[in-house]
Design a protein around this motif. Sequence first.
Motif, PDB file in Angstrom:
ATOM      1  N   THR A   1      21.415 -25.427  -5.578  1.00 20.58           N
ATOM      2  CA  THR A   1      20.454 -24.356  -5.815  1.00 20.58           C
ATOM      3  C   THR A   1      20.108 -23.724  -4.474  1.00 20.58           C
ATOM      4  O   THR A   1      19.781 -24.431  -3.528  1.00 20.58           O
ATOM      5  CB  THR A   1      19.175 -24.896  -6.487  1.00 20.58           C
ATOM      6  N   VAL A   2      20.209 -22.410  -4.394  1.00 18.84           N
ATOM      7  CA  VAL A   2      19.948 -21.697  -3.146  1.00 18.84           C
ATOM      8  C   VAL A   2      18.939 -20.582  -3.402  1.00 18.84           C
ATOM      9  O   VAL A   2      18.746 -20.158  -4.534  1.00 18.84           O
ATOM     10  CB  VAL A   2      21.248 -21.110  -2.548  1.00 18.84           C
ATOM     11  N   THR A   3      18.287 -20.122  -2.339  1.00 19.29           N
ATOM     12  CA  THR A   3      17.331 -19.023  -2.426  1.00 19.29           C
ATOM     13  C   THR A   3      17.892 -17.824  -1.672  1.00 19.29           C
ATOM     14  O   THR A   3      18.372 -17.966  -0.547  1.00 19.29           O
ATOM     15  CB  THR A   3      15.979 -19.432  -1.810  1.00 19.29           C
ATOM     16  N   VAL A   4      17.815 -16.649  -2.273  1.00 17.82           N
ATOM     17  CA  VAL A   4      18.340 -15.426  -1.665  1.00 17.82           C
ATOM     18  C   VAL A   4      17.421 -14.990  -0.524  1.00 17.82           C
ATOM     19  O   VAL A   4      16.206 -14.869  -0.704  1.00 17.82           O
ATOM     20  CB  VAL A   4      18.447 -14.299  -2.721  1.00 17.82           C
ATOM     21  N   LYS A   5      18.016 -14.785   0.658  1.00 13.05           N
ATOM     22  CA  LYS A   5      17.250 -14.285   1.805  1.00 13.05           C
ATOM     23  C   LYS A   5      17.342 -12.772   1.900  1.00 13.05           C
ATOM     24  O   LYS A   5      16.359 -12.105   2.206  1.00 13.05           O
ATOM     25  CB  LYS A   5      17.761 -14.923   3.096  1.00 13.05           C
ATOM     26  N   SER A   6      18.545 -12.239   1.679  1.00 10.44           N
ATOM     27  CA  SER A   6      18.718 -10.788   1.699  1.00 10.44           C
ATOM     28  C   SER A   6      20.043 -10.406   1.063  1.00 10.44           C
ATOM     29  O   SER A   6      20.861 -11.270   0.750  1.00 10.44           O
ATOM     30  CB  SER A   6      18.656 -10.251   3.136  1.00 10.44           C
ATOM     31  N   LEU A   7      20.240  -9.110   0.879  1.00 11.62           N
ATOM     32  CA  LEU A   7      21.478  -8.586   0.317  1.00 11.62           C
ATOM     33  C   LEU A   7      22.146  -7.683   1.339  1.00 11.62           C
ATOM     34  O   LEU A   7      21.494  -6.835   1.930  1.00 11.62           O
ATOM     35  CB  LEU A   7      21.203  -7.779  -0.953  1.00 11.62           C
ATOM     36  N   ALA A   8      23.443  -7.882   1.521  1.00 13.47           N
ATOM     37  CA  ALA A   8      24.222  -6.988   2.373  1.00 13.47           C
ATOM     38  C   ALA A   8      24.824  -5.916   1.472  1.00 13.47           C
ATOM     39  O   ALA A   8      24.605  -5.923   0.267  1.00 13.47           O
ATOM     40  CB  ALA A   8      25.311  -7.783   3.090  1.00 13.47           C
ATOM     41  N   GLY A   9      25.595  -5.027   2.028  1.00 14.34           N
ATOM     42  CA  GLY A   9      26.241  -4.006   1.200  1.00 14.34           C
ATOM     43  C   GLY A   9      25.393  -2.753   1.110  1.00 14.34           C
ATOM     44  O   GLY A   9      24.232  -2.735   1.503  1.00 14.34           O
ATOM     45  N   GLU A  10      26.018  -1.706   0.597  1.00 10.96           N
ATOM     46  CA  GLU A  10      25.365  -0.406   0.542  1.00 10.96           C
ATOM     47  C   GLU A  10      25.503   0.231  -0.838  1.00 10.96           C
ATOM     48  O   GLU A  10      26.410  -0.104  -1.598  1.00 10.96           O
ATOM     49  CB  GLU A  10      26.002   0.540   1.577  1.00 10.96           C
ATOM     50  N   GLY A  11      24.624   1.147  -1.112  1.00  8.34           N
ATOM     51  CA  GLY A  11      24.720   2.024  -2.267  1.00  8.34           C
ATOM     52  C   GLY A  11      24.900   1.354  -3.614  1.00  8.34           C
ATOM     53  O   GLY A  11      24.181   0.413  -3.949  1.00  8.34           O
ATOM     54  N   PRO A  12      25.904   1.830  -4.389  1.00  8.05           N
ATOM     55  CA  PRO A  12      26.070   1.378  -5.769  1.00  8.05           C
ATOM     56  C   PRO A  12      26.342  -0.119  -5.907  1.00  8.05           C
ATOM     57  O   PRO A  12      25.918  -0.736  -6.877  1.00  8.05           O
ATOM     58  CB  PRO A  12      27.265   2.180  -6.288  1.00  8.05           C
TER      59      PRO A  12
ATOM     60  N   MET B   1      21.441  -5.962  -7.534  1.00 11.37           N
ATOM     61  CA  MET B   1      20.005  -6.000  -7.807  1.00 11.37           C
ATOM     62  C   MET B   1      19.725  -5.835  -9.305  1.00 11.37           C
ATOM     63  O   MET B   1      18.816  -6.467  -9.832  1.00 11.37           O
ATOM     64  CB  MET B   1      19.284  -4.920  -7.002  1.00 11.37           C
ATOM     65  N   ASP B   2      20.518  -5.015  -9.985  1.00 13.15           N
ATOM     66  CA  ASP B   2      20.353  -4.824 -11.431  1.00 13.15           C
ATOM     67  C   ASP B   2      20.650  -6.108 -12.208  1.00 13.15           C
ATOM     68  O   ASP B   2      20.166  -6.287 -13.319  1.00 13.15           O
ATOM     69  CB  ASP B   2      21.252  -3.693 -11.944  1.00 13.15           C
ATOM     70  N   MET B   3      21.442  -7.007 -11.623  1.00 19.10           N
ATOM     71  CA  MET B   3      21.734  -8.293 -12.256  1.00 19.10           C
ATOM     72  C   MET B   3      20.562  -9.263 -12.121  1.00 19.10           C
ATOM     73  O   MET B   3      20.601 -10.365 -12.654  1.00 19.10           O
ATOM     74  CB  MET B   3      22.971  -8.935 -11.619  1.00 19.10           C
ATOM     75  N   GLY B   4      19.540  -8.873 -11.374  1.00 25.56           N
ATOM     76  CA  GLY B   4      18.375  -9.736 -11.190  1.00 25.56           C
ATOM     77  C   GLY B   4      18.425 -10.535  -9.902  1.00 25.56           C
ATOM     78  O   GLY B   4      17.580 -11.392  -9.668  1.00 25.56           O
ATOM     79  N   ILE B   5      19.417 -10.259  -9.064  1.00 24.76           N
ATOM     80  CA  ILE B   5      19.548 -10.981  -7.799  1.00 24.76           C
ATOM     81  C   ILE B   5      18.835 -10.173  -6.721  1.00 24.76           C
ATOM     82  O   ILE B   5      19.332  -9.151  -6.255  1.00 24.76           O
ATOM     83  CB  ILE B   5      21.035 -11.199  -7.445  1.00 24.76           C
ATOM     84  N   THR B   6      17.631 -10.630  -6.379  1.00 27.86           N
ATOM     85  CA  THR B   6      16.823  -9.958  -5.369  1.00 27.86           C
ATOM     86  C   THR B   6      16.299 -10.993  -4.376  1.00 27.86           C
ATOM     87  O   THR B   6      16.404 -12.198  -4.615  1.00 27.86           O
ATOM     88  CB  THR B   6      15.631  -9.222  -6.023  1.00 27.86           C
ATOM     89  N   LYS B   7      15.734 -10.521  -3.290  1.00 25.91           N
ATOM     90  CA  LYS B   7      15.212 -11.406  -2.245  1.00 25.91           C
ATOM     91  C   LYS B   7      14.179 -12.379  -2.825  1.00 25.91           C
ATOM     92  O   LYS B   7      13.301 -11.985  -3.581  1.00 25.91           O
ATOM     93  CB  LYS B   7      14.578 -10.552  -1.150  1.00 25.91           C
TER      94      LYS B   7
END
Length: 72
Positions: A12-23, A29-35
Amino acid sequence: MHTLKDAACGQTVTVKSLAGEGPVKRRIMDMGITKGVEIYVRKVAPLGDPMEITVRGYELSLRRADAEMIIV
């Protein structure tokens, strides 16, 4: 810096941030994967693609390329 791709099965891990751009970032993020959200790695396919995760109480299959953009 570790990404979701590096997480082991059963971890089990905790999301720190998201890389990548735009779409691409928007789709993740639309999948529910947020910081700050916790992700449980249920299964990883024999060749590593895709991986099955549980996030916010639902199951999701994620490609390795997408998992690389999720910093944990």
